[in-house]
Scaffold this active site. Structure first.
Site, PDB file in Angstrom:
ATOM      1  N   ASP A 114       4.897   0.372  11.915  1.00 43.48           N
ATOM      2  CA  ASP A 114       3.643  -0.225  11.436  1.00 43.48           C
ATOM      3  C   ASP A 114       3.451  -1.670  11.892  1.00 43.48           C
ATOM      4  O   ASP A 114       2.416  -2.276  11.596  1.00 43.48           O
ATOM      5  CB  ASP A 114       3.602  -0.179   9.898  1.00 43.48           C
ATOM      6  CG  ASP A 114       3.206   1.197   9.390  1.00 43.48           C
ATOM      7  OD1 ASP A 114       2.751   2.018  10.198  1.00 43.48           O
ATOM      8  OD2 ASP A 114       3.355   1.441   8.185  1.00 43.48           O
TER       9      ASP A 114
ATOM     10  N   ARG B 228       1.894  14.419  13.332  1.00 36.07           N
ATOM     11  CA  ARG B 228       2.205  14.175  11.924  1.00 36.07           C
ATOM     12  C   ARG B 228       2.188  15.432  11.059  1.00 36.07           C
ATOM     13  O   ARG B 228       1.373  15.566  10.140  1.00 36.07           O
ATOM     14  CB  ARG B 228       1.264  13.112  11.354  1.00 36.07           C
ATOM     15  CG  ARG B 228       1.262  11.845  12.180  1.00 36.07           C
ATOM     16  CD  ARG B 228       0.515  10.732  11.531  1.00 36.07           C
ATOM     17  NE  ARG B 228       1.328  10.070  10.532  1.00 36.07           N
ATOM     18  CZ  ARG B 228       0.944   9.000   9.857  1.00 36.07           C
ATOM     19  NH1 ARG B 228      -0.245   8.491  10.070  1.00 36.07           N
ATOM     20  NH2 ARG B 228       1.721   8.442   8.975  1.00 36.07           N
TER      21      ARG B 228
ATOM     22  N   ARG C 163      -8.549   0.122   4.595  1.00 30.07           N
ATOM     23  CA  ARG C 163      -7.573   1.028   3.961  1.00 30.07           C
ATOM     24  C   ARG C 163      -6.266   0.296   3.703  1.00 30.07           C
ATOM     25  O   ARG C 163      -5.512   0.684   2.821  1.00 30.07           O
ATOM     26  CB  ARG C 163      -7.284   2.220   4.891  1.00 30.07           C
ATOM     27  CG  ARG C 163      -8.458   3.147   5.100  1.00 30.07           C
ATOM     28  CD  ARG C 163      -8.059   4.348   5.925  1.00 30.07           C
ATOM     29  NE  ARG C 163      -6.741   4.786   5.514  1.00 30.07           N
ATOM     30  CZ  ARG C 163      -5.827   5.287   6.325  1.00 30.07           C
ATOM     31  NH1 ARG C 163      -6.079   5.442   7.595  1.00 30.07           N
ATOM     32  NH2 ARG C 163      -4.656   5.651   5.860  1.00 30.07           N
TER      33      ARG C 163
ATOM     34  N   CYS D  86      -4.465   8.431   9.590  1.00 30.05           N
ATOM     35  CA  CYS D  86      -4.607   7.786  10.905  1.00 30.05           C
ATOM     36  C   CYS D  86      -4.295   8.782  12.030  1.00 30.05           C
ATOM     37  O   CYS D  86      -3.387   9.595  11.907  1.00 30.05           O
ATOM     38  CB  CYS D  86      -3.643   6.619  11.027  1.00 30.05           C
ATOM     39  SG  CYS D  86      -4.185   5.140  10.174  1.00 30.05           S
TER      40      CYS D  86
ATOM     41  N   LYS E 135       0.838  -1.194   0.000  1.00 33.24           N
ATOM     42  CA  LYS E 135       0.000   0.000   0.000  1.00 33.24           C
ATOM     43  C   LYS E 135       0.880   1.254   0.000  1.00 33.24           C
ATOM     44  O   LYS E 135       0.694   2.151  -0.822  1.00 33.24           O
ATOM     45  CB  LYS E 135      -0.889   0.006   1.244  1.00 33.24           C
ATOM     46  CG  LYS E 135      -1.542   1.331   1.537  1.00 33.24           C
ATOM     47  CD  LYS E 135      -2.410   1.278   2.761  1.00 33.24           C
ATOM     48  CE  LYS E 135      -1.757   1.732   4.038  1.00 33.24           C
ATOM     49  NZ  LYS E 135      -1.650   3.171   4.238  1.00 33.24           N
ATOM     50  N   ASN E 136       1.840   1.305   0.935  1.00 26.85           N
ATOM     51  CA  ASN E 136       2.627   2.533   1.076  1.00 26.85           C
ATOM     52  C   ASN E 136       3.524   2.794  -0.130  1.00 26.85           C
ATOM     53  O   ASN E 136       3.891   3.930  -0.386  1.00 26.85           O
ATOM     54  CB  ASN E 136       3.446   2.501   2.378  1.00 26.85           C
ATOM     55  CG  ASN E 136       2.557   2.685   3.599  1.00 26.85           C
ATOM     56  OD1 ASN E 136       1.415   3.137   3.484  1.00 26.85           O
ATOM     57  ND2 ASN E 136       3.052   2.312   4.759  1.00 26.85           N
TER      58      ASN E 136
HETATM   59  C1  UD1 Z   1       5.658   6.768   8.600  1.00 26.31           C
HETATM   60  C2  UD1 Z   1       6.683   5.688   8.834  1.00 26.31           C
HETATM   61  C3  UD1 Z   1       6.488   4.652   7.773  1.00 26.31           C
HETATM   62  C4  UD1 Z   1       5.051   4.160   7.867  1.00 26.31           C
HETATM   63  C5  UD1 Z   1       4.044   5.295   7.755  1.00 26.31           C
HETATM   64  C6  UD1 Z   1       2.609   4.872   8.005  1.00 26.31           C
HETATM   65  C7  UD1 Z   1       9.014   5.802   9.527  1.00 26.31           C
HETATM   66  C8  UD1 Z   1      10.274   6.594   9.490  1.00 26.31           C
HETATM   67  N1  UD1 Z   1       7.996   6.282   8.803  1.00 26.31           N
HETATM   68  O1  UD1 Z   1       5.854   7.306   7.296  1.00 26.31           O
HETATM   69  O2  UD1 Z   1       7.390   3.590   7.973  1.00 26.31           O
HETATM   70  O3  UD1 Z   1       4.790   3.224   6.886  1.00 26.31           O
HETATM   71  O4  UD1 Z   1       4.368   6.252   8.728  1.00 26.31           O
HETATM   72  O5  UD1 Z   1       2.395   4.523   9.319  1.00 26.31           O
HETATM   73  O6  UD1 Z   1       8.928   4.776  10.171  1.00 26.31           O
HETATM   74  N2  UD1 Z   1       7.478  14.352  10.509  1.00 26.31           N
HETATM   75  C9  UD1 Z   1       7.585  15.704  10.759  1.00 26.31           C
HETATM   76  N3  UD1 Z   1       7.455  16.566   9.716  1.00 26.31           N
HETATM   77  C10 UD1 Z   1       7.207  16.139   8.434  1.00 26.31           C
HETATM   78  C11 UD1 Z   1       7.094  14.763   8.192  1.00 26.31           C
HETATM   79  C12 UD1 Z   1       7.233  13.897   9.250  1.00 26.31           C
HETATM   80  O7  UD1 Z   1       7.815  16.121  11.891  1.00 26.31           O
HETATM   81  O8  UD1 Z   1       7.086  16.979   7.529  1.00 26.31           O
HETATM   82  C13 UD1 Z   1       7.640  13.398  11.622  1.00 26.31           C
HETATM   83  C14 UD1 Z   1       6.423  12.529  11.840  1.00 26.31           C
HETATM   84  O9  UD1 Z   1       5.470  13.138  12.691  1.00 26.31           O
HETATM   85  C15 UD1 Z   1       7.051  11.298  12.456  1.00 26.31           C
HETATM   86  C16 UD1 Z   1       8.392  11.191  11.745  1.00 26.31           C
HETATM   87  O10 UD1 Z   1       8.652  12.479  11.247  1.00 26.31           O
HETATM   88  O11 UD1 Z   1       7.282  11.490  13.831  1.00 26.31           O
HETATM   89  C17 UD1 Z   1       8.431  10.195  10.586  1.00 26.31           C
HETATM   90  O12 UD1 Z   1       7.400  10.551   9.689  1.00 26.31           O
HETATM   91  P1  UD1 Z   1       7.333  10.107   8.174  1.00 26.31           P
HETATM   92  O13 UD1 Z   1       8.335   9.049   7.929  1.00 26.31           O
HETATM   93  O14 UD1 Z   1       7.315  11.282   7.307  1.00 26.31           O
HETATM   94  O15 UD1 Z   1       5.896   9.542   8.153  1.00 26.31           O
HETATM   95  P2  UD1 Z   1       5.282   8.775   7.004  1.00 26.31           P
HETATM   96  O16 UD1 Z   1       5.831   9.150   5.686  1.00 26.31           O
HETATM   97  O17 UD1 Z   1       3.833   8.888   7.256  1.00 26.31           O
END
Ligand code: UD1
Length: 422
Positions: A308, A123, A400, A118, A22-23
């Site tokens: 995850d 985030r 989802r 979620c 999915k991701n």
């Molecule tokens: C994250 C997970 C990914 C998982 C997905 C869905 C990690 C590093 N990332 O990806 O494995 O599949 O969630 O659950 O394990 N952040 C900020 N500012 C930003 C973007 C992110 O502060 O602009 C913070 C987030 O709040 C979080 C961390 O960075 O604490 C990692 O986030 P990110 O990897 O970007 O999240 P996803 O891409 O959603």
């Protein structure tokens, strides 16, 4: 609203085919916006998030068609007639933010609603915006929308992320592929989904190196062409079903599974008393005779233990011998499944980002509430091992991220059905 009813106590035996990730798919689909020629993705998972991304792409004027019951997606973005990603679509899915980079790179502007997804912490999207600004975009935030402009086109830059973000690395990669000059991403994410995106972009004509390491270099090109790309295996679906026989006894072969997708997770399974064997077709998993042992887990960016899979692992450790400590280092609010597992008799103490799980002999079925995607499936797994019936309410999150979960588990002997919830 749908609910899932699980009756615990059946051993699981058989084979489970693992879908495309999915991701990865949600990151690959926006790549269509970078080219006038069609992009075809094979091995796509059949999930509601993919439909949401389809609706979003169609709102810009892309044409999306699917074959083989949704497993093959062909997207064509010849003409883009709208550059606004509306709140009504974006709020359903955080991955919508990934259209920002491609729209900016191709059209020089984009308006994207701030995302939902979620409820697992704040985030924010500041790193995505930082990357777009570094590439020369002007960004304004107002009325809940990101207004991005790059009238003169994007320009390559050195972008150093203060911490690893999968999404921000992806957005930067998509945008930099069509930027003028060279971009270097430092402290980039190394997840298999990133490597998959880079392979797809290279197939479209992009010039990128270093994927899978923390420094990725992108040499911008003037245009990208069409391509066909196979979506990588879903390592989170894989890890989830690998845990199933550890809950119930029996042996499951996860078809398409590879240890390198989940090396830290497999090390933890070994520590915990679960035997994993790589076969020609996938990964075979069973519980060792010595039973489940408590372990300590810290979630980390790849190649560390994936956030995850934390909820599913916690559910398993509820009945391991001894006390386990789980530390969530990616998201600050990702233990919402703990009180629900508590309703089933688990002994879990949460203190900030650390959960202490004292193993009990047996979980008991109870009505519970799914709070997010991975929490939903952790409650299903717990229900499979519990005594009696577990009714998991609000399972829309599940659809989802997990394709045909009831079918995949019942084919292996689980007693699980979809019912109307409360
Ligand atoms: C994250 C997970 C990914 C998982 C997905 C869905 C990690 C590093 N990332 O990806 O494995 O599949 O969630 O659950 O394990 N952040 C900020 N500012 C930003 C973007 C992110 O502060 O602009 C913070 C987030 O709040 C979080 C961390 O960075 O604490 C990692 O986030 P990110 O990897 O970007 O999240 P996803 O891409 O959603």
């Amino acid at each position: 609203m749908d609910a899932i009813l699980v009756t615990g106590g059946s051993e699981l035996n058989g084979k489970i085919p693992i879908a495309g990730a999915k991701n990865a798919c949600l990151t690959l689909m926006p790549a269509t916006l970078l080219s006038e020629e069609p992009l075809t993705l094979t091995n796509a998972p059949r999930l509601s998030d993919i439909k949401t991304m389809t609706t979003l792409l169609e709102s810009f004027g892309s044409e999306v068609s699917n074959m083989q019951d949704g497993k093959v997606l062909t997207m064509s973005s010849h003409n883009l007639n709208n550059l606004t990603a509306e709140y009504d679509i974006v709020r359903k899915m955080r991955a919508s933010i990934l259209v920002l980079g491609p729209l900016l790179a191709r059209e020089g502007r984009a308006v994207v609603s701030l995302p939902g997804g979620c409820a697992i912490g704040a985030r924010p999207v500041d790193l995505h915006l930082m990357a777009m600004r570094a590439l020369g975009a002007e960004i304004d935030l107002h009325d809940g929308y990101i207004h991005a402009n790059a009238n003169k086109g994007l320009k390559g830059a050195i972008i150093e992320f203060p911490f690893v973000s999968v999404g921000a690395t992806e957005n930067a990669l998509l945008a930099a592929s069509l930027a003028k000059g060279t971009t270097v991403l430092k402290n980039a994410a190394r997840e298999p989904e990133i490597v998959d995106l880079v392979r797809c972009l290279i197939a479209m004509g992009a010039e990128i190196g270093g994927e899978g390491t923390s420094t990725i270099t992108i040499q911008g090109v003037d245009r990208l062409h069409g391509a066909t790309h196979r979506v990588v295996t879903d390592r989170i679906e894989l890890g989830t079903y690998m845990l199933a026989p550890a809950f119930t006894g029996g042996e499951i072969e996860c078809l398409g599974g590879k240890i390198e997708l989940l090396s830290s997770f497999c090390e933890k399974l070994d520590e915990c008393g679960i035997v994993v064997e790589q076969t020609e077709n996938g990964l075979k998993v069973k519980r060792s005779n010595s039973g489940l042992k408590a372990i300590n887990v810290e979630t980390e960016p790849f190649p560390g233990f994936p956030t995850d899979l934390q909820a599913q692992m916690m559910a398993l450790l509820c009945t391991a011998t001894g006390t386990s400590i789980l530390e969530e280092k990616i998201f600050e609010n990702r233990f919402m499944h703990a009180p629900e597992l508590g309703r089933m008799g688990a002994k879990i103490d949460v203190n900030g980002g650390v959960a202490t799980v004292k193993g009990v002999d047996q979980l008991k079925g109870a009505p519970v509430m799914a709070t997010d995607l991975r929490a939903s499936v952790s409650l299903i797994l717990a229900g499979l091992a519990a005594e009696g019936e577990t009714l998991i309410n609000r399972v829309y999150h599940l659809d989802r991220g997990y394709e045909r979960v009831e079918e995949k588990l019942s084919n292996c002997g689980a007693k699980i059905e979809r019912v109307r919830g409360q």
